[in-house]
Design a protein around this motif. Structure first.
Motif, PDB file in Angstrom:
ATOM      1  N   LEU A  90       0.871  -1.189   0.150  1.00 41.49           N
ATOM      2  CA  LEU A  90      -0.013   0.185  -0.025  1.00 41.49           C
ATOM      3  C   LEU A  90       0.825   1.361  -0.089  1.00 41.49           C
ATOM      4  O   LEU A  90       0.587   2.200  -0.777  1.00 41.49           O
ATOM      5  CB  LEU A  90      -0.997  -0.010   1.369  1.00 41.49           C
ATOM      6  N   ARG A  91       1.675   1.065   0.868  1.00 45.63           N
ATOM      7  CA  ARG A  91       2.767   2.197   0.944  1.00 45.63           C
ATOM      8  C   ARG A  91       4.210   1.859   1.588  1.00 45.63           C
ATOM      9  O   ARG A  91       3.983   0.926   2.160  1.00 45.63           O
ATOM     10  CB  ARG A  91       2.231   3.547   1.686  1.00 45.63           C
ATOM     11  N   SER A  92       5.151   2.943   1.450  1.00 47.17           N
ATOM     12  CA  SER A  92       6.340   2.667   2.215  1.00 47.17           C
ATOM     13  C   SER A  92       6.450   3.697   3.393  1.00 47.17           C
ATOM     14  O   SER A  92       5.849   4.691   3.640  1.00 47.17           O
ATOM     15  CB  SER A  92       7.454   3.085   1.359  1.00 47.17           C
ATOM     16  N   LYS A  93       6.990   3.048   4.415  1.00 47.17           N
ATOM     17  CA  LYS A  93       7.027   3.810   5.692  1.00 47.17           C
ATOM     18  C   LYS A  93       8.044   4.853   5.765  1.00 47.17           C
ATOM     19  O   LYS A  93       9.186   4.569   4.971  1.00 47.17           O
ATOM     20  CB  LYS A  93       7.618   2.665   6.755  1.00 47.17           C
ATOM     21  N   ALA A  94       7.809   5.809   6.363  1.00 43.51           N
ATOM     22  CA  ALA A  94       8.588   7.096   6.260  1.00 43.51           C
ATOM     23  C   ALA A  94      10.102   6.769   7.064  1.00 43.51           C
ATOM     24  O   ALA A  94       9.966   5.879   7.882  1.00 43.51           O
ATOM     25  CB  ALA A  94       8.224   8.371   6.734  1.00 43.51           C
ATOM     26  N   GLY A  95      11.130   7.318   6.517  1.00 42.65           N
ATOM     27  CA  GLY A  95      12.553   6.944   7.014  1.00 42.65           C
ATOM     28  C   GLY A  95      12.440   7.421   8.441  1.00 42.65           C
ATOM     29  O   GLY A  95      13.098   6.409   9.329  1.00 42.65           O
ATOM     30  N   GLY A  96      11.768   8.113   8.967  1.00 45.28           N
ATOM     31  CA  GLY A  96      11.798   8.413  10.613  1.00 45.28           C
ATOM     32  C   GLY A  96      11.153   7.600  11.015  1.00 45.28           C
ATOM     33  O   GLY A  96      11.623   7.291  12.185  1.00 45.28           O
ATOM     34  N   SER A  97      10.359   6.918  10.771  1.00 42.72           N
ATOM     35  CA  SER A  97       9.560   5.844  11.520  1.00 42.72           C
ATOM     36  C   SER A  97      10.525   4.438  11.652  1.00 42.72           C
ATOM     37  O   SER A  97      10.161   3.653  12.365  1.00 42.72           O
ATOM     38  CB  SER A  97       8.223   5.434  10.965  1.00 42.72           C
ATOM     39  N   LEU A  98      11.530   4.239  10.786  1.00 35.79           N
ATOM     40  CA  LEU A  98      12.256   3.122  10.715  1.00 35.79           C
ATOM     41  C   LEU A  98      13.428   3.227  11.555  1.00 35.79           C
ATOM     42  O   LEU A  98      14.381   2.252  11.448  1.00 35.79           O
ATOM     43  CB  LEU A  98      12.768   2.612   9.119  1.00 35.79           C
TER      44      LEU A  98
ATOM     45  N   THR B 128      18.200   4.642   7.096  1.00 31.49           N
ATOM     46  CA  THR B 128      16.878   4.815   6.668  1.00 31.49           C
ATOM     47  C   THR B 128      16.525   5.960   5.891  1.00 31.49           C
ATOM     48  O   THR B 128      15.465   6.129   4.996  1.00 31.49           O
ATOM     49  CB  THR B 128      16.103   5.263   7.921  1.00 31.49           C
ATOM     50  N   GLY B 129      17.605   6.947   5.473  1.00 30.04           N
ATOM     51  CA  GLY B 129      17.393   8.383   4.606  1.00 30.04           C
ATOM     52  C   GLY B 129      16.551   9.143   5.170  1.00 30.04           C
ATOM     53  O   GLY B 129      16.009  10.145   4.746  1.00 30.04           O
ATOM     54  N   ALA B 130      16.227   9.156   6.839  1.00 32.11           N
ATOM     55  CA  ALA B 130      15.629  10.178   7.276  1.00 32.11           C
ATOM     56  C   ALA B 130      16.339  11.513   7.408  1.00 32.11           C
ATOM     57  O   ALA B 130      17.788  11.312   7.564  1.00 32.11           O
ATOM     58  CB  ALA B 130      15.481   9.756   8.764  1.00 32.11           C
TER      59      ALA B 130
END
Length: 732
Positions: free
Chosen positions: A158-166, A204-206
């Motif tokens: 459905l979607r990718s999780k944001a970098g901050g959440s990982l 994560t790229g955050a």
């Protein structure tokens, strides 16, 4: 590759450095007497007894479930990690070179345990039973799989999780290496750390330091106005009656509880006397609620039976009996049916209610129609919700700070010799503070002072206990759901209340709305009753009294919004100037000179080269001018030179950091201008002969006659200034 041996699970805890530890004592948590204390060996750690737990901390967050980890030895290492995260002052943790020195909040342990459980169970599913066998490929594969949200039915992404959440899951995975010295049951192979020295942010790229962008939208006035009108009507008008209703319900509940359930009336004479009392006074027999009527129908009652809605318990209450016997009911049916035909039935609560004014017309109407018990209880709950929403809207407190308010939180301070009274709410600031939060105070206005005592009378909480209790937003069966239904019901319509739109309402939006509205309309009105100027004074006083407190944070947010609003208004005035809509007032010439200078700078460019002027360029050129702008209801004050300010001259003050708005006479001050946005205010002033910007209901002595004359005749005075007269005529 050599693998470390995995110790026997049964003996792992005995060899742990934390074996037998009292978790609360090791982490130095304050614990409530009588509450069980978690031990290291427990597969579930319960923090229910933590004395300093914030009210907003959910019960699920207080229970750490290690038994969800499938592989038993890994439960031990996660327990060791968890205790090391919060017991940072323990000598065994201080000895770790890469351990975190700032203790993690117990609320975050639940989230980190959640992520680690997924990671370790994922390894188990892939037939990996020792951390020594974990490779970087495993870590990358798990993060790719864990980093997307899939449909539970189809498995589609459905979607990718944001970098901050990982970042949390990557950090927890790396902590297995960073805290390896205290892990007894299993470890990574020597020299291995997931993603090496790369930080969770890089993995994560955050963003490194994400710019704080406020995405919360303020509420439209179409939502705020009916919302606050309904809340304040419930508090100020209906509140005292609802408190009395609650007292009656409590007395009834206690009286009913003292009656034995086996007490059934079988005395025909006593029943006849009870019915006769209703007939003599013309009082209707008690009526059942709709739900209880439905139960009778399901049990076989005839829908046409005249006794179907009669509440026999209510009828027998004065005699101290619970119910009427079956044989007596058959015998007394003619008597009861005759009474129903003569006086009818009616709900027991709120009969003969006193009159109160409607919110729209002021017409006197009964404060409530008769109510069944469940509806009466619901009305009390609605009033309590109105208190919560009103406090949130009028203070700008975060939801965590609202939850920390306790019974007895209000403080009143009288200034010696001045007659002034200041009101404070004592709460706790949880966000960004140490465990348990820090006590802080909010300076509040009179409306809040009326709300809090009512809320205290609508709760069973004792002094020192939570006033509003935990809540998870105002929507989804929360406060706003109850308020909207009641306002849209016949009861709300009878009170003259306007339906509240379905736009989502929560403490964050109310805080944002208050900040924006105070910045944009400092002299206007919040909804229909609450003065912005009072809110501004209260929040400023709270900021000055406690510079490091929570109100200072809100003050900073509001000031930032005010700066944005000043630039916006200045650019708007410049655009109107470009279109020929010139300002009016004594300061119009000076303002137009500044605008012409900006116009010249924008026009100065290389011949033959096209130049596109953006709003950003205009904002930068007008930023200095906007910094001296002070917004008033009926004019703009360009407070560049205090020596020219008429208000300071009238007050006998040579200098000040801001104009004295209460002494403003914009028709004579050389730094005041009038613009298109002020036209309606001046028109109303001319029609009503009330000074421009004055409240519709001024107090005694407010607004001298000279000011009224000055406000009405302001247009004629501007004829002395050519450019000002030209501008005045433009927007008239």
């Amino acid at each position: 590759m050599s693998l470390l041996p995995v110790p026997d699970p049964a003996g792992a805890a005995a060899r742990s450095v934390f074996a037998g530890a009292d978790v609360a004592a090791t982490a130095r948590l304050t614990w409530l007497d009588g509450c069980p204390r978690p031990r290291f060996e427990d597969d579930v750690w319960s923090f229910v007894g933590w004395a300093d737990a914030p009210v907003q901390m959910k019960v699920t967050e207080k229970n750490l479930l290690f038994n969800r980890i499938v592989h038993p030895p890994w439960r031990v290492i996660v327990k060791e990690l968890t205790l090391a995260w919060i017991a940072t002052r323990d000598e065994r943790v201080l000895a770790l070179p890469r351990a975190r020195r700032i203790a993690r909040h117990p609320r975050t342990l639940h989230a980190r345990l959640y992520h680690l459980t997924f990671w370790l169970n994922w390894l188990t599913e892939h037939q990996i039973t020792t951390l020594a066998a974990v490779t970087q490929d495993h870590c990358d594969a798990f993060l790719r799989e864990y980093g997307v949200v899939r449909d539970k039915t189809t498995g589609a992404v459905l979607r990718s999780k944001a970098g901050g959440s990982l970042r949390t899951v990557v950090s927890a995975m790396q902590d297995i290496t960073d805290y390896s010295e205290v892990l007894s049951a299993d470890r990574h192979r020597p020299g291995f750390r997931p993603w090496g020295r790369r930080s969770p942010r890089l993995v994560t790229g955050a963003p490194a330091r994400p710019q704080v962008v406020i995405k919360t939208e303020p509420l439209d006035d179409d939502v705020l106005r009916p919302l606050l009108t309904a809340c304040l009507h419930l508090v100020d008008v209906l509140g005292p009656h609802i408190v009395s209703l609650r007292a009656e319900l409590q007395a009834e509940r206690e009286a009913r509880g003292s009656v034995e359930s086996s007490r059934t009336l079988r005395d025909a004479g006593l029943l006849a006397s009870l019915v006769d009392a209703h007939l003599r006074t013309g009082q209707a027999l008690p009526r059942l609620g709709d739900g209880q009527v439905t139960k009778r129908l399901r049990s076989g009652w005839d829908p046409a039976d005249p006794l179907l809605p009669v509440n026999f318990q209510g009828l027998l209450r004065p005699s101290g009996h619970r119910d009427i016997g079956g044989a007596l009911l058959v015998q007394a049916r003619p008597l009861l049916e005759g009474a129903v035909a003569e006086v009818g039935t009616e709900y027991a609560w709120c009969r003969d209610a006193l009159g109160v004014p409607r919110a729209d017309t002021g017409e006197q109407v009964p404060w409530s129609l008769p109510l069944p018990t469940l509806s009466a209880i619901a009305l009390i709950r609605i009033a309590s919700h109105a208190c919560t929403v009103a406090t949130s809207a009028l203070t700008g407190m975060r939801s965590s700070e609202l939850m920390e308010l306790t019974v007895g939180c209000r403080r009143t301070e009288e200034a010696d010799g001045t007659g002034l009274v200041r009101h404070h709410l004592v709460s706790k600031v949880v966000k960004g503070r140490l465990w348990g939060g820090e006590v802080d105070e909010w300076v509040v206005i009179d409306e809040v002072v009326r709300v809090i005592p009512l809320a205290e009378q609508l709760t069973d909480a004792r002094p020192g206990q939570s006033l509003f209790g935990p809540f998870h937003g105002f929507e989804s069966k929360g406060a706003m759901t109850w308020l909207r239904k009641w306002v849209a019901s016949p009861a709300g319509s009878r009170m003259g209340l306007e339906t509240i739109p379905d736009d989502p309402v929560n403490p964050r939006r109310l805080r944002r709305t208050l900040s924006v509205e105070m910045a944009a309309r400092p002299g206007g009105l919040l909804a229909t009753k609450v003065h912005f100027k009072h809110l501004k004074v209260a929040t400023s006083e709270g900021y000055a009294g406690r510079p490091g407190g929570a109100q200072a944070v809100f003050h900073h947010e509001w000031k930032k919004e005010e700066e944005k609003e000043k630039v916006k208004r200045t650019v708007e005035a410049y655009r109107q100037f470009e279109q020929g809509q010139l300002p009016a007032g004594p300061g119009a010439d000076s303002l137009m000179a500044a605008f012409r200078a900006v116009e010249g700078e924008l026009a100065d460019h290389e011949p033959g080269l096209a130049k596109v002027v953006t709003d950003r360029q205009i904002e930068l050129l007008l930023k200095k001018k906007a910094s001296v702008l002070h917004l008033s209801a009926a004019n703009y004050c360009w407070f560049e030179d205090p020596a020219k300010a008429l208000c300071l001259k009238l007050a006998g003050t040579r200098s000040a950091a801001a104009p004295l708005t209460g002494l403003c006479d914009s028709s004579r001050c050389p730094q005041a201008t009038h613009h298109l946005s002020h036209r309606s205010i001046w028109q109303t002033s001319a029609d009503t002969r009330r000074p421009a910007g004055q409240s519709p209901d001024p107090g005694p002595g407010e607004g001298p006659a000279a000011s009224r004359t000055r406000a009405v005749d302001a247009g004629s005075r501007r004829d002395r200034h050519g450019s000002s007269r030209r501008g005045w005529m433009t927007w008239h």
